[in-house]
Write a protein that holds these residues in place. Structure first.
Motif, mmCIF file in Angstrom:
data_model
loop_
_atom_site.group_PDB
_atom_site.id
_atom_site.type_symbol
_atom_site.label_atom_id
_atom_site.label_comp_id
_atom_site.label_asym_id
_atom_site.label_seq_id
_atom_site.Cartn_x
_atom_site.Cartn_y
_atom_site.Cartn_z
ATOM 1 N N TYR A 1 63.922 38.910 30.169
ATOM 2 C CA TYR A 1 65.288 39.368 30.470
ATOM 3 C C TYR A 1 65.395 40.070 31.811
ATOM 4 N N LEU A 2 64.277 40.211 32.536
ATOM 5 C CA LEU A 2 64.345 40.809 33.866
ATOM 6 C C LEU A 2 64.169 39.744 34.950
ATOM 7 N N GLU A 3 64.622 38.536 34.662
ATOM 8 C CA GLU A 3 64.637 37.469 35.651
ATOM 9 C C GLU A 3 65.821 37.697 36.594
ATOM 10 N N PHE A 4 65.661 37.340 37.850
ATOM 11 C CA PHE A 4 66.693 37.627 38.840
ATOM 12 C C PHE A 4 67.782 36.558 38.901
ATOM 13 N N GLU A 5 67.421 35.309 38.657
ATOM 14 C CA GLU A 5 68.383 34.218 38.767
ATOM 15 C C GLU A 5 68.908 33.843 37.386
ATOM 16 N N PRO A 6 70.215 33.629 37.248
ATOM 17 C CA PRO A 6 70.785 33.238 35.956
ATOM 18 C C PRO A 6 70.156 31.927 35.459
ATOM 19 N N GLY A 7 69.932 31.876 34.159
ATOM 20 C CA GLY A 7 69.435 30.652 33.552
ATOM 21 C C GLY A 7 67.949 30.412 33.690
ATOM 22 N N THR A 8 67.202 31.403 34.182
ATOM 23 C CA THR A 8 65.758 31.193 34.368
ATOM 24 C C THR A 8 64.910 31.846 33.282
ATOM 25 N N THR A 9 65.538 32.482 32.295
ATOM 26 C CA THR A 9 64.763 33.073 31.199
ATOM 27 C C THR A 9 64.041 31.976 30.433
ATOM 28 N N LEU A 10 62.745 32.112 30.297
ATOM 29 C CA LEU A 10 61.947 31.110 29.602
ATOM 30 C C LEU A 10 62.128 31.223 28.093
ATOM 31 N N PRO A 11 61.974 30.127 27.371
ATOM 32 C CA PRO A 11 61.950 30.236 25.916
ATOM 33 C C PRO A 11 60.746 31.053 25.484
ATOM 34 N N ALA A 12 60.881 31.753 24.386
ATOM 35 C CA ALA A 12 59.752 32.521 23.866
ATOM 36 C C ALA A 12 58.675 31.568 23.367
ATOM 37 N N ALA A 13 57.424 31.912 23.622
ATOM 38 C CA ALA A 13 56.323 31.061 23.183
ATOM 39 C C ALA A 13 56.337 30.868 21.672
ATOM 40 N N SER A 14 56.715 31.918 20.940
ATOM 41 C CA SER A 14 56.702 31.828 19.479
ATOM 42 C C SER A 14 57.704 30.807 18.955
ATOM 43 N N LEU B 1 44.559 31.258 24.802
ATOM 44 C CA LEU B 1 45.012 31.243 26.188
ATOM 45 C C LEU B 1 45.962 32.417 26.356
ATOM 46 N N PHE B 2 45.622 33.356 27.243
ATOM 47 C CA PHE B 2 46.440 34.541 27.473
ATOM 48 C C PHE B 2 47.268 34.352 28.745
ATOM 49 N N VAL B 3 48.587 34.427 28.600
ATOM 50 C CA VAL B 3 49.485 34.260 29.739
ATOM 51 C C VAL B 3 50.471 35.422 29.774
ATOM 52 N N ASN B 4 51.091 35.621 30.935
ATOM 53 C CA ASN B 4 52.034 36.727 31.109
ATOM 54 C C ASN B 4 53.120 36.289 32.090
ATOM 55 N N PHE B 5 54.261 35.870 31.545
ATOM 56 C CA PHE B 5 55.413 35.483 32.368
ATOM 57 C C PHE B 5 56.677 36.038 31.732
ATOM 58 N N PRO B 6 57.555 36.657 32.559
ATOM 59 C CA PRO B 6 57.408 37.011 33.963
ATOM 60 C C PRO B 6 56.158 37.860 34.193
ATOM 61 N N HIS B 7 55.588 37.719 35.396
ATOM 62 C CA HIS B 7 54.212 38.133 35.615
ATOM 63 C C HIS B 7 54.062 39.503 36.267
ATOM 64 N N ASN B 8 53.127 40.265 35.734
ATOM 65 C CA ASN B 8 52.670 41.528 36.306
ATOM 66 C C ASN B 8 51.292 41.273 36.918
ATOM 67 N N PRO B 9 51.077 41.494 38.214
ATOM 68 C CA PRO B 9 51.892 42.283 39.146
ATOM 69 C C PRO B 9 52.713 41.487 40.152
ATOM 70 N N THR B 10 52.708 40.154 40.092
ATOM 71 C CA THR B 10 53.267 39.364 41.196
ATOM 72 C C THR B 10 54.770 39.123 41.096
ATOM 73 N N SER C 1 58.691 27.439 36.147
ATOM 74 C CA SER C 1 59.853 26.712 35.645
ATOM 75 C C SER C 1 59.717 26.521 34.144
ATOM 76 N N ARG C 2 60.831 26.255 33.506
ATOM 77 C CA ARG C 2 60.794 25.998 32.064
ATOM 78 C C ARG C 2 59.923 24.779 31.760
ATOM 79 N N ALA C 3 60.017 23.752 32.596
ATOM 80 C CA ALA C 3 59.228 22.544 32.362
ATOM 81 C C ALA C 3 57.735 22.851 32.423
#
Length: 375
Positions: A195-208, A155-164, A169-171
């Motif tokens: 690390y280029l999230e605009f709102e504090p506390g919205t950085t997702l955990p790394a998938a790894s 499953l290939f995902v990209n978040f934060p997302h290019n180009p949108t 959410s973390r959940a």
């Protein structure tokens, strides 16, 4: 088999050198090497000044891998493979290691080409799951589940997302990882805009960090504004996948550039300074771009991005977006990226927020709208 031509690289190859303003870039104004060296700690500076220009460790300099692992919570240096061809190489290695003839993958859509172009060249197939533009570019987890097959390997995902610029959410992100784990599917997570999230506390955990069969892809090109180093990486706790990817790497870059690795080490150790600069440029431009879209409600509409140095507005004018982009480039010297590059036909274009010349580009775009589409 060679993958089909890369649309985005062909597009930039055709237009980039002939315009004044590249207003659709996916990165941030580049950091200068002199400024980067000023941030070096004594150990890294000594490595730089005594550097020998020979081959490097194929897996990456041990200190660099430690610095990369420092971004994660459960991913260690041994789980990291440094790629001298950036995130594109990392994705190429992982895709080749995971997929073969008859296999299947699921790709969240729209997608950067590295996430899907290589798949058919391997004899594999893929199904797309499209983000919902009408609901804040939401990802439908039920649609992902329905797309899985018995032959689905990745499953290939990209978040934060290019180009949108979308950001779940973390959940929802953790639920996505759990859904794949339940199906026995490896998640390949393109996290180059972390690390280029605009709102504090919205950085997702790394998938790894969330599973044993997950891969995080990173790079210094985006948040760090160091695309010229061409240093990327893959991080996974899947030992078999690491071995397979490193074996394939023997036929790509073999190892990263020695100067690039030490400069990358300096950058990662000074992450807060570099990322703060990138975020400052992006957020300043976001205010201007959002105000611009609001001033032209008959021509443009968008869901403002929640992260990344880009947005994906919709063109409301009765003209094909590719013609609009072409005319703007020829008449005003401003380059936007049409959605056809992402295999879409939704009258959208990518606009970049990472360049300090964006205000001047918006002035020319404003003039173009006034001259051609005043009514």
């Amino acid at each position: 088999m060679i993958p089909q031509s890369c649309k985005i690289e062909q597009f930039f190859g055709q237009w980039e050198s002939s315009v004044t303003y590249v207003a659709c870039a996916s990165d941030v104004d580049s950091y200068r090497m002199r400024d980067l060296l000023d941030l070096a700690d004594p150990e890294a500076l000594a490595l730089w000044e005594g550097l020998e220009l020979g081959y490097t460790d194929p897996a990456g300099h041990p200190l660099l891998r430690e610095a990369i692992a420092g971004q994660y919570t459960r991913t260690e240096a041994d789980h990291v493979t440094v790629c001298g061809g950036g995130a594109v190489e990392a994705l190429f290695l992982v895709t080749n290691a995971l997929l073969g003839p008859g296999d299947h993958a699921v790709v969240v859509w729209p997608a950067f080409e590295g996430l899907h172009r290589v798949i058919p060249a391997l004899g594999a197939g893929f199904t797309t799951v499209r983000l919902d533009a009408d609901h804040g570019w939401r990802l439908d987890l039920d649609a992902v589940r329905a797309a899985f097959r018995a032959t689905t390997r990745a499953l290939f995902v990209n978040f934060p997302h290019n180009p949108t610029g979308a950001l779940p959410s973390r959940a929802d992100f953790e639920a996505l990882i759990a859904l794949a784990a339940e199906a026995g599917v490896t998640v390949v997570s393109d996290e180059v805009y972390r690390y280029l999230e605009f709102e504090p506390g919205t950085t997702l955990p790394a998938a790894s960090d969330l599973g044993d069969h997950t891969v995080s892809i990173g790079v210094l090109s985006k948040a760090y504004a160091l695309a010229g180093l061409r240093v990327g990486w893959m991080a996974t706790r899947d030992k078999a996948l690491t071995r397979a990817a490193r074996g394939i790497k023997d036929y790509t870059t073999v190892c990263a550039s020695a100067p690039s690795e030490i400069l990358a080490l300096i950058a990662l150790r000074a992450r807060e300074q570099l990322v703060a600069r990138s975020r400052r440029i992006i957020l300043d431009n976001l205010v201007l771009a959002d105000a611009f879209v609001r001033r032209h409600p008959g021509a443009l509409a968008w869901e403002p991005p929640r992260a990344t140095p880009m947005g994906f507005p919709k063109l409301l004018l009765p003209v094909p977006v590719e013609d609009f982009v072409r005319d703007l480039a020829l008449e005003q010297g401003v380059l936007l990226l049409p959605d056809s590059v992402f295999d879409l036909d939704d009258q959208r274009f990518r606009i970049g927020l990472g360049r300090t010349v964006l205000p001047e580009a918006l002035e020319r775009l404003d003039d173009h709208l006034a001259r051609r589409y005043r009514s």
